[in-house]
Design an enzyme around this catalytic site. Structure first.
Site, PDB file in Angstrom:
ATOM      1  N   SER A   1      -3.856  12.979 -15.611  1.00 38.88           N
ATOM      2  CA  SER A   1      -5.168  12.893 -16.256  1.00 38.88           C
ATOM      3  C   SER A   1      -5.369  14.204 -17.027  1.00 38.88           C
ATOM      4  CB  SER A   1      -6.252  12.747 -15.191  1.00 38.88           C
ATOM      5  OG  SER A   1      -7.521  13.030 -15.741  1.00 38.88           O
TER       6      SER A   1
ATOM      7  N   TYR B   1     -10.640  15.151  -7.115  1.00 40.43           N
ATOM      8  CA  TYR B   1      -9.824  14.385  -8.076  1.00 40.43           C
ATOM      9  C   TYR B   1      -9.044  15.351  -8.971  1.00 40.43           C
ATOM     10  CZ  TYR B   1      -8.592  11.108 -11.841  1.00 40.43           C
ATOM     11  OH  TYR B   1      -7.897  10.362 -12.767  1.00 40.43           O
TER      12      TYR B   1
ATOM     13  N   ASP C   1       0.889  -1.167   0.000  1.00 41.35           N
ATOM     14  CA  ASP C   1       0.000   0.000   0.000  1.00 41.35           C
ATOM     15  C   ASP C   1       0.924   1.213   0.000  1.00 41.35           C
ATOM     16  OD1 ASP C   1      -1.546   2.174   0.630  1.00 41.35           O
ATOM     17  OD2 ASP C   1      -2.792   1.110   2.082  1.00 41.35           O
TER      18      ASP C   1
ATOM     19  N   ALA D   1      -8.162  18.309  -8.206  1.00 40.62           N
ATOM     20  CA  ALA D   1      -7.099  18.906  -7.376  1.00 40.62           C
ATOM     21  C   ALA D   1      -5.885  17.988  -7.330  1.00 40.62           C
ATOM     22  CB  ALA D   1      -7.626  19.167  -5.962  1.00 40.62           C
ATOM     23  N   SER D   2      -6.134  16.676  -7.162  1.00 39.17           N
ATOM     24  CA  SER D   2      -4.995  15.744  -7.070  1.00 39.17           C
ATOM     25  C   SER D   2      -4.218  15.715  -8.384  1.00 39.17           C
ATOM     26  CB  SER D   2      -5.484  14.334  -6.695  1.00 39.17           C
ATOM     27  OG  SER D   2      -6.146  13.703  -7.776  1.00 39.17           O
ATOM     28  N   LYS D   3      -4.928  15.797  -9.508  1.00 44.31           N
ATOM     29  CA  LYS D   3      -4.241  15.691 -10.803  1.00 44.31           C
ATOM     30  C   LYS D   3      -3.596  17.024 -11.216  1.00 44.31           C
ATOM     31  CE  LYS D   3      -4.895  11.322 -11.429  1.00 44.31           C
ATOM     32  NZ  LYS D   3      -3.775  10.369 -11.458  1.00 44.31           N
TER      33      LYS D   3
END
Ligand SMILES: NC(=O)c1ccc[n+]([C@@H]2O[C@H](COP(=O)([O-])OP(=O)(O)OC[C@H]3O[C@@H](n4cnc5c(N)ncnc54)[C@H](OP(=O)(O)O)[C@@H]3O)[C@@H](O)[C@H]2O)c1
Length: 300
Positions: A171, A184, A92, A186-188
């Protein structure tokens, strides 16, 4: 009128000069993948699994990382006809000790890491107020933090050898701020910024950063309901093998960034960069209840 004409010509000439300079820019890489050690996160399914095939077909030695050992073993057996040098490391990667263990086991087994592929990711959607806080946190840790941390752990080894490649799987939503998937996005966007800044930081060190930005891709990440709506909105859904092949090709050719997906996505990225108002207008018209419901099913 005269001013508008000048502005138009100025824009065209400026744009042309920009693309010409980009075209002439030397590509950073002459990477030959034969025998190279490639560490892939999220290798148990989807794009990661397809990347394992794409690297193995080029006779690279691959390290397969994800949580589900059984699925990783299946991928290892599937790629055996291409490479027998495949190592399964269940982990993980949101856990720091397990990240360190992945790097240690790879160096123990092969003595080197040539390519790190930060691919593992999770997508959640829905109106922000409805999203589960723990799952959002988990997503940000996986999509952004784990990629930064693994890169940090691998970097000393690469810098010591003046050689290395980081392939980040982002992405197209890392360049276009689509609604109802804000965390999502924000993360990309974070991963895009990280890749851009790190590439500049590492210039001249022999360590290169390529950012591949897939668009909608047919993997476990999308369920049939989401795919259905996405297609009705005119977006193309790519096959993971096509995404992986393109990613490896761009890495080998030394590209900094590649946007995948159909014409609508590429137009969206360009418009977001140069005329964000148009993208805002587009979403004012297209953010229907159908879209909101479909995005709410992401990650279920
Ligand atoms: N599918 C799309 O439409 C699309 C579009 C643009 C970008 N992307 C990006 O492409 C990447 C791959 O996604 P995909 O579509 O191939 O999704 P996927 O099929 O769901 O694969 C996700 C992978 O991540 C692994 N993973 C999840 N949590 C993990 C953890 N804590 N530690 C280690 N591994 C973990 C999963 O394996 P385990 O469950 O075994 O751990 C799996 O191998 C992601 O970064 C995603 O954001 C996908």
């Amino acid at each position: 009128m005269r001013f508008a004409r000048r502005l138009l010509w100025g824009g065209l000439l400026g744009g042309g000069a920009y693309w010409f300079v980009r075209y002439l820019q030397p590509k950073h890489s002459t990477l030959v993948l034969n025998e190279k050690v490639v560490l892939i996160t999220g290798a148990s399914s989807g794009i990661g699994r397809a990347l394992a095939f794409a690297f193995a077909r080029r006779a690279a030695r691959v390290v397969l990382v994800a949580r589900n050992e059984e699925r990783l073993e299946t991928v290892r057996r599937e790629i055996e006809p291409y490479t027998t040098d495949a190592l399964v490391v269940p982990a993980d990667i949101t856990d720091d000790a397990q990240c360190q263990a992945v790097v240690d086991r790879t160096l123990e087994a092969f003595g080197r890491i040539d390519v790190l592929v930060n691919n593992a990711g999770l997508a959640l959607g829905g109106p922000l107020q409805d999203q589960d806080a723990d799952r959002m946190h988990q997503m940000l840790e996986l999509n952004l933090w784990a990629a930064i941390r693994l890169t940090q752990l691998v970097l000393p080894h690469m810098l010591e050898h003046h050689h290395g490649y980081i392939l980040n799987v982002g992405s197209s939503l890392g360049r276009v701020a689509a609604p109802v998937v804000a965390p999502y996005v924000a993360s990309k966007y974070g991963l895009s910024g990280f890749s851009d800044a790190l590439r500049r930081e590492l210039a001249g060190t022999g360590v290169h950063v390529t950012l591949v930005q897939p668009s909608w891709t047919h993997t476990d990440m999308l369920n049939p309901d989401v795919e259905d709506v996405v297609e009705r909105y005119g977006f193309q859904i790519d096959h993971p093998d096509a995404v992986a092949e393109r990613a490896v090709l761009e890495l080998v050719q030394g590209e900094n960034e590649v946007i995948l997906g159909g014409a609508l996505v590429r137009l969206g990225v360009l418009t977001e960069r140069y005329a964000p108002l148009l993208v805002r207008l587009y979403w004012r018209l297209r953010m229907t209840s159908e879209w909101v419901a479909a995005m709410g099913k992401m990650g279920q």
